[in-house]
Design an enzyme around this catalytic site. Structure first.
Site, PDB file in Angstrom:
ATOM      1  N   LYS A  25       2.121  -3.815  -6.587  1.00 28.75           N
ATOM      2  CA  LYS A  25       3.067  -4.915  -6.374  1.00 28.75           C
ATOM      3  C   LYS A  25       3.429  -5.573  -7.688  1.00 28.75           C
ATOM      4  O   LYS A  25       4.601  -5.812  -7.986  1.00 28.75           O
ATOM      5  CB  LYS A  25       2.462  -5.933  -5.411  1.00 28.75           C
ATOM      6  CG  LYS A  25       3.434  -7.015  -4.966  1.00 28.75           C
ATOM      7  CD  LYS A  25       2.817  -7.899  -3.884  1.00 28.75           C
ATOM      8  CE  LYS A  25       2.573  -7.122  -2.617  1.00 28.75           C
ATOM      9  NZ  LYS A  25       2.023  -7.941  -1.519  1.00 28.75           N
ATOM     10  N   ARG A  94      -0.681 -13.362  -3.598  1.00 27.79           N
ATOM     11  CA  ARG A  94      -0.689 -12.099  -2.857  1.00 27.79           C
ATOM     12  C   ARG A  94      -1.536 -11.058  -3.572  1.00 27.79           C
ATOM     13  O   ARG A  94      -1.580 -11.014  -4.799  1.00 27.79           O
ATOM     14  CB  ARG A  94       0.727 -11.541  -2.712  1.00 27.79           C
ATOM     15  CG  ARG A  94       1.694 -12.409  -1.922  1.00 27.79           C
ATOM     16  CD  ARG A  94       3.094 -11.815  -2.002  1.00 27.79           C
ATOM     17  NE  ARG A  94       4.087 -12.625  -1.306  1.00 27.79           N
ATOM     18  CZ  ARG A  94       4.510 -12.380  -0.062  1.00 27.79           C
ATOM     19  NH1 ARG A  94       4.038 -11.362   0.605  1.00 27.79           N
ATOM     20  NH2 ARG A  94       5.403 -13.154   0.495  1.00 27.79           N
ATOM     21  N   GLY A 103      -1.234  -4.790   4.606  1.00 30.66           N
ATOM     22  CA  GLY A 103      -1.912  -5.705   5.509  1.00 30.66           C
ATOM     23  C   GLY A 103      -3.421  -5.694   5.422  1.00 30.66           C
ATOM     24  O   GLY A 103      -4.083  -6.432   6.146  1.00 30.66           O
ATOM     25  N   MET A 105      -5.366  -6.513   2.793  1.00 29.23           N
ATOM     26  CA  MET A 105      -5.941  -7.603   2.008  1.00 29.23           C
ATOM     27  C   MET A 105      -5.127  -8.866   2.264  1.00 29.23           C
ATOM     28  O   MET A 105      -4.215  -8.884   3.069  1.00 29.23           O
ATOM     29  CB  MET A 105      -5.993  -7.213   0.541  1.00 29.23           C
ATOM     30  CG  MET A 105      -7.021  -6.112   0.278  1.00 29.23           C
ATOM     31  SD  MET A 105      -7.070  -5.598  -1.444  1.00 29.23           S
ATOM     32  CE  MET A 105      -5.460  -4.846  -1.632  1.00 29.23           C
ATOM     33  N   ARG A 338       8.513  -1.080  -3.444  1.00 30.02           N
ATOM     34  CA  ARG A 338       7.565   0.010  -3.692  1.00 30.02           C
ATOM     35  C   ARG A 338       8.164   1.268  -3.094  1.00 30.02           C
ATOM     36  O   ARG A 338       9.054   1.197  -2.245  1.00 30.02           O
ATOM     37  CB  ARG A 338       6.210  -0.281  -3.045  1.00 30.02           C
ATOM     38  CG  ARG A 338       6.271  -0.426  -1.536  1.00 30.02           C
ATOM     39  CD  ARG A 338       4.975  -0.936  -0.949  1.00 30.02           C
ATOM     40  NE  ARG A 338       5.117  -1.241   0.469  1.00 30.02           N
ATOM     41  CZ  ARG A 338       4.263  -1.969   1.162  1.00 30.02           C
ATOM     42  NH1 ARG A 338       3.207  -2.475   0.571  1.00 30.02           N
ATOM     43  NH2 ARG A 338       4.463  -2.191   2.440  1.00 30.02           N
ATOM     44  N   HIS A 455       2.849  -4.511  11.548  1.00 32.39           N
ATOM     45  CA  HIS A 455       1.612  -3.899  11.054  1.00 32.39           C
ATOM     46  C   HIS A 455       1.302  -2.597  11.781  1.00 32.39           C
ATOM     47  O   HIS A 455       0.995  -1.569  11.168  1.00 32.39           O
ATOM     48  CB  HIS A 455       0.458  -4.896  11.224  1.00 32.39           C
ATOM     49  CG  HIS A 455      -0.872  -4.363  10.794  1.00 32.39           C
ATOM     50  ND1 HIS A 455      -1.749  -3.749  11.659  1.00 32.39           N
ATOM     51  CD2 HIS A 455      -1.463  -4.337   9.591  1.00 32.39           C
ATOM     52  CE1 HIS A 455      -2.826  -3.374  11.003  1.00 32.39           C
ATOM     53  NE2 HIS A 455      -2.687  -3.725   9.739  1.00 32.39           N
ATOM     54  N   ARG A 561     -15.513  35.883  10.584  1.00 35.69           N
ATOM     55  CA  ARG A 561     -16.924  35.658  10.939  1.00 35.69           C
ATOM     56  C   ARG A 561     -17.285  36.568  12.114  1.00 35.69           C
ATOM     57  O   ARG A 561     -16.955  36.268  13.274  1.00 35.69           O
ATOM     58  CB  ARG A 561     -17.130  34.185  11.296  1.00 35.69           C
ATOM     59  CG  ARG A 561     -16.958  33.264  10.097  1.00 35.69           C
ATOM     60  CD  ARG A 561     -16.602  31.858  10.496  1.00 35.69           C
ATOM     61  NE  ARG A 561     -15.231  31.802  10.997  1.00 35.69           N
ATOM     62  CZ  ARG A 561     -14.438  30.729  10.920  1.00 35.69           C
ATOM     63  NH1 ARG A 561     -14.888  29.636  10.343  1.00 35.69           N
ATOM     64  NH2 ARG A 561     -13.229  30.754  11.411  1.00 35.69           N
ATOM     65  N   GLU A 749     -23.182  30.982  -1.737  1.00 38.11           N
ATOM     66  CA  GLU A 749     -23.384  29.774  -0.934  1.00 38.11           C
ATOM     67  C   GLU A 749     -24.724  29.108  -1.191  1.00 38.11           C
ATOM     68  O   GLU A 749     -25.109  28.179  -0.471  1.00 38.11           O
ATOM     69  CB  GLU A 749     -23.223  30.097   0.554  1.00 38.11           C
ATOM     70  CG  GLU A 749     -23.996  31.307   1.013  1.00 38.11           C
ATOM     71  CD  GLU A 749     -23.590  31.791   2.402  1.00 38.11           C
ATOM     72  OE1 GLU A 749     -23.320  30.948   3.277  1.00 38.11           O
ATOM     73  OE2 GLU A 749     -23.538  33.025   2.598  1.00 38.11           O
ATOM     74  N   SER A 768     -16.780  35.144  -2.826  1.00 38.22           N
ATOM     75  CA  SER A 768     -16.117  34.126  -2.016  1.00 38.22           C
ATOM     76  C   SER A 768     -17.099  32.960  -1.884  1.00 38.22           C
ATOM     77  O   SER A 768     -18.234  33.151  -1.441  1.00 38.22           O
ATOM     78  CB  SER A 768     -15.765  34.675  -0.630  1.00 38.22           C
ATOM     79  OG  SER A 768     -15.121  33.674   0.134  1.00 38.22           O
ATOM     80  N   ASP A 773     -22.078  25.613   3.064  1.00 36.04           N
ATOM     81  CA  ASP A 773     -23.515  25.729   2.841  1.00 36.04           C
ATOM     82  C   ASP A 773     -23.889  25.341   1.414  1.00 36.04           C
ATOM     83  O   ASP A 773     -24.962  24.769   1.179  1.00 36.04           O
ATOM     84  CB  ASP A 773     -23.985  27.156   3.127  1.00 36.04           C
ATOM     85  CG  ASP A 773     -24.340  27.353   4.598  1.00 36.04           C
ATOM     86  OD1 ASP A 773     -24.328  26.360   5.346  1.00 36.04           O
ATOM     87  OD2 ASP A 773     -24.626  28.496   5.000  1.00 36.04           O
ATOM     88  N   CYS A 836     -13.947  30.167   0.882  1.00 37.53           N
ATOM     89  CA  CYS A 836     -13.695  30.267   2.320  1.00 37.53           C
ATOM     90  C   CYS A 836     -14.328  29.129   3.099  1.00 37.53           C
ATOM     91  O   CYS A 836     -14.291  29.118   4.329  1.00 37.53           O
ATOM     92  CB  CYS A 836     -14.173  31.609   2.868  1.00 37.53           C
ATOM     93  SG  CYS A 836     -15.944  31.904   2.632  1.00 37.53           S
ATOM     94  N   TYR A 856      -7.724  32.699  -4.856  1.00 34.86           N
ATOM     95  CA  TYR A 856      -7.178  32.318  -3.551  1.00 34.86           C
ATOM     96  C   TYR A 856      -8.070  31.271  -2.895  1.00 34.86           C
ATOM     97  O   TYR A 856      -9.245  31.095  -3.251  1.00 34.86           O
ATOM     98  CB  TYR A 856      -7.020  33.535  -2.629  1.00 34.86           C
ATOM     99  CG  TYR A 856      -8.323  34.162  -2.173  1.00 34.86           C
ATOM    100  CD1 TYR A 856      -8.996  33.689  -1.042  1.00 34.86           C
ATOM    101  CD2 TYR A 856      -8.889  35.239  -2.857  1.00 34.86           C
ATOM    102  CE1 TYR A 856     -10.191  34.258  -0.619  1.00 34.86           C
ATOM    103  CE2 TYR A 856     -10.078  35.811  -2.443  1.00 34.86           C
ATOM    104  CZ  TYR A 856     -10.724  35.318  -1.330  1.00 34.86           C
ATOM    105  OH  TYR A 856     -11.901  35.881  -0.921  1.00 34.86           O
TER     106      TYR A 856
END
Length: 879
Positions: A25, A94, A103, A105, A338, A455, A561, A749, A768, A773, A836, A856
């Protein structure tokens, strides 16, 4: 560095770039004042540095002196003094954080009024009603926000005063009644706090600034930051600004305006305003507003000036802007601007339209950067699939998407019901920032009051939650509401469509939305940007999921899987026969049945992903997951008795029982104990690939060994895979066999696998990263336990900046990934690398994965569009 800056301060950089220091602001007020020269009431900003210092060690040394200097400068500019009994200067205080938190604060208006200055204001304006209306507003707001009093202590007397006066509108309450209300409000303060209402403007200002600083750590602000992933350590700036009054008379007003429609993206004026009102009246939803287009008839000159400012703001910010303005006795003042929040549909339309804008335009890269993950999510939101059987009413369509749930009438009740697993619709007269926890928990929001910038509307749009607001026919009474002759009680099911504004009784069947054409355009541009830099695959375990993923733009499967294929009703008995086998022949027979079933699954997946890579993870979970619960079987044994088969299953479950199964006999360890299991899976996969080859397909197979921690483990498992591949393709003609290129790799993993990636890469064609995990093991967190029990407390208290299961922990888990990338490629420069875990669909994590050099990411099919967008944004951000 100073703690305070006037709006017209000459910064070395454009103020709009200084949001870290000035807050959003304050930065934009300075930009409008010093760069654009717009009509902005003068003021100054107390920086985020001051807030952080205050939160760490109390009121900063030297801040009082700086504020006093800025106040004197402001008094000189306005020709008035704060608290002057004859001609008082009034200010607003403000909040303004770096990231917009609408809204969440606190704000205090009309500061500087006291028992003497209110008389001076009445004399200067020749309007006693206006003066005492401003004073009663100030006492109420200061009491609630600074002194922490319940707003009902002020609301109830005001409603009673309106009833006694026989009026419905706030603006119709007379001066004498407002004077009495101010006295009543002061008594409320004295009775509640034991202290009189503060009369010294300096004390008032100090209290308001501290309240805004403190509101940074208020419950609603913390909850909002957790939801929006905003860091807790940024702090907020505070803006002190000369007041201008939209409640002076009927030639005054206040409003909120957008330079384009934030719901659809269409060009043209959009927003709400009120005559003879202050800004809080518009956003609070207490009074039903007029559309901004009505300003053309009521204030034609002001409307023309405002439209000119809108055009300048859009060109300057090169984006849709959200503004607040006040008209004081025929003069327009700009209070804020804004870059505006918008729905997904609007974001896509604006991004594409602005690449073709006349006079100025954005690039395709900028357009891709303007669209967020949530925007894509929103355009895939459900809608009503059929006409409601019982349409209750129609309100304002505030935030698109449809929702079905049980009606609850308070944020606390909604949150509690959601915790019990219920789908919830929050129904209330209007929402306030205190309701944020209930809004988060709800599937949709319905309010009986408020406009499209209330709001409820603004927050729901920002979160992509369906919302219908201003449904005036909804009469709420306690824990029920009525529309006409129909009453809906707490717990009754209702449906709402935030795209049409419809509210229906009962459950309406939903259907997925049809994304706009801009959805395809943006993703096409994203794919062009990321091509050859970061691919996007999907996690899919069957043919339909694989086909769906390809339709969403997946460039292969990063995780199939295989254990999910074993859990179907017709497969589970076979798996159990394998586990219970007493002889090698029995086990081999069960494995053969599973091979036939798995082969059919693999054929469907390879067909759906023809000529795209498919990474198949061999069986990962421990075998106890395929067996009944020992506790249930033992209870049945003690009460009803077990069948012979159940006795065998109980014995097997007890035999395979482990105290910490996720760190036990699973992954490659299971293969070491039962090598025939992995051989069967590879045989089924390769036979499926051969069948696809013979049908003219182009299968691309990658076999992934889970949970390896040493080079020796992977070397052993690679041997099993290679031997089975050779066995299946050995009899094929060479020209056919040469078409089948099989890669063998592993899932990284565990921390050890990441640390010793250089050794493991000797046996791997690809890595991968299983970041789910890897996160559990690195933190020592059990995900299933900590996310439900302690994660929210850790986030709210700032002990963790992000939930590490949603966004990669870059300093810990991420560092292991980076080290593994470096180590693996040092051994094997051409090593293919992907991820993954669920982090593969998180935009912030995707940016990290691109920076550390992954080839990837892979995620669930429905996250693929988001991952495509995020991958392009990562490429743009890291040229």
């Amino acid at each position: 560095m100073p703690y305070t800056y006037a709006f017209d301060h000459k910064h070395r950089r454009p103020p709009m770039e200084l949001k870290d220091l000035l807050g959003g602001k304050g930065a934009n007020l300075a930009e409008m004042t010093s760069v654009l020269g717009l009509p902005v009431p003068p003021g100054f900003t107390i920086s985020t540095d001051a807030c952080r210092a205050y939160l760490e060690g109390g009121w900063p040394e030297g801040l009082d002196a700086e504020i006093a200097r800025q106040v004197r400068k402001l008094e000189k500019a306005m020709g008035k003094r704060l608290g002057d009994a004859a001609d008082p200067l009034l200010v607003s205080v403000r909040s303004g954080a770096k990231f917009s938190m609408p809204g969440m604060m606190d704000t205090v208006l009309n500061l500087g009024l006291n028992d003497e200055s209110v008389k001076g204001l009445a004399d200067q304006t020749s309007d006693e009603r206006f003066a005492y209306d401003s004073y009663r507003r100030f006492i109420s707001m200061y009491g609630r926000i600074v002194l922490g009093l319940d707003g009902k202590l002020f609301d109830a007397p005001f409603e009673e005063a309106k009833q006694r006066s026989g009026v419905e509108s706030d603006a119709e309450v007379g001066a004498d009644v407002l004077r009495e209300l101010a006295e009543s409000y002061k008594r409320v303060v004295a009775d509640s706090t034991g202290q009189p209402f503060p009369q010294d403007p300096a004390d008032q200002l100090r209290g308001a600034i501290e309240a805004v600083f403190g509101s940074w750590n208020g419950a609603r602000a913390v909850a909002y930051r957790v939801r929006e992933r905003i860091p807790h350590d940024l702090g907020t700036a505070v803006n002190v600004q000369a007041m201008v009054f939209g409640n002076r008379d009927d030639n005054s007003g206040t409003g909120v305006g957008f330079t384009r429609d934030p719901a659809s993206g269409a060009q043209g004026e959009y927003g709400d305003f009120l005559v003879n009102a202050q800004g809080e009246d518009v956003v609070a939803g207490i009074r039903n507003t007029l559309p901004l287009s009505a300003l053309r008839d009521r204030f034609p000159a002001i409307f023309k000036e405002l439209m000119g400012i809108f055009a300048r703001l859009e060109e300057h910010y090169r984006d849709m802007c959200d503004t607040e303005f006040t008209i004081e006795q025929g003069k327009l003042w700009m209070l804020q601007t804004r870059v505006g929040k918008r729905t997904g549909r609007a974001a896509l339309r604006m991004a594409v339209d602005m690449t073709k804008q006349r006079g100025w335009k954005i690039t395709r890269e900028e357009a891709v950067g303007r669209v967020a993950a949530d925007h894509l999510d929103q355009v895939l939101h459900p809608q009503f699939a059929e006409k409601p059987a019982q349409l209750l009413t129609k309100g304002l369509a505030a935030s698109p998407g449809a929702a079905v749930g049980k009606a609850y009438f308070s944020a606390d009740d909604a949150a509690a019901a959601a915790e019990q697993g219920e789908a919830v619709i929050l129904v209330t007269s209007e929402t306030s920032p205190e309701d944020v926890h209930g809004m988060i928990a709800s599937q949709g929001i319905l309010t009986s009051r408020g406009g499209l910038v209330s709001h409820a509307a603004v927050v729901a749009r920002g979160w992509g939650k369906p919302a219908v607001v201003g449904a005036e026919a909804v009469r709420i009474s306690g824990r029920s509401f009525t529309v006409g002759g129909t009453t809906v009680h707490e717990g009754d099911v209702i449906s709402l469509d935030g795209g049409s504004g419809e509210v229906a009784l009962g459950e309406v069947r939903l259907t997925l939305a049809d994304p706009p054409e801009e959805f395809t355009t943006i993703l096409k541009w994203a794919d062009q940007i990321r091509k050859g830099r970061l691919a996007v695959r999907a996690n899919a375990d069957n043919g339909p999921d694989a086909a769906n993923a390809r339709q969403f733009g997946a460039e292969g499967i990063g995780l199939c899987r295989t254990e999910h294929m074993f859990l179907a009703d017709d497969r589970l008995p076979i798996v159990r026969r394998m586990i219970l086998a007493d002889t090698p022949a029995e086990e081999e027979a069960a494995l053969e049945e599973l091979r036939v079933a798995q082969k059919a699954d693999f054929v469907a997946i390879l067909e759906a992903m023809d000529n795209l890579p498919v990474t198949v993870r061999l069986l990962d979970p421990p075998l106890h997951e395929f067996l009944p619960s020992t506790e249930e079987l033992e209870l049945k044994k003690a009460t009803k008795g077990l069948t012979k088969q159940e006795e065998r299953l109980l014995a097997a479950a007890q035999s395979w029982h482990e105290f910490n199964p996720m760190l036990g006999t699973r992954g490659v360890r299971l293969g070491v104990i039962k090598p025939g299991l992995y051989a069967m899976q590879v045989r089924a996969l390769m036979q499926a690939a051969v069948e696809r080859l013979e049908a003219g397909g182009k299968p691309r197979v990658e076999v992934m060994i889970p949970l390896t921690v040493t080079r020796q483990e992977l070397g052993l498992a690679r041997g099993w895979v290679a031997d089975t591949v050779a066995e299946v393709v050995g009899d094929l003609p060479k020209r056919v066999a040469n078409k089948l290129d099989v890669l063998i790799g592993t899932m990284v993993e565990t921390p050890r696998a990441a640390v010793r990636a250089d050794e493991i890469a000797e046996e791997a064609d690809f890595f991968s990263f299983g970041t789910n995990d890897l996160t559990q093991m690195t933190f020592g967190f059990s995900r299933d336990d900590v996310e439900g029990r302690m994660m929210s407390a850790y986030l709210e208290q700032g002990l963790l900046k992000r939930n590490p299961f949603e966004t990669i922990d870059q300093g810990g888990v991420g560092q292991l990934v980076a080290d593994a990338v470096e180590g693996g490629r040092a051994t094997r420069p051409g090593l293919k690398l992907g991820v993954c875990g669920e982090h593969g669909g998180d935009p912030e994590s995707i940016d990290f994965f691109y920076r550390v050099g992954l080839d990837y990411v892979s995620c669930s099919p429905y996250r693929v569009p988001i991952a495509r967008l995020a991958a392009a944004q990562a490429v743009i951000a890291n040229p």
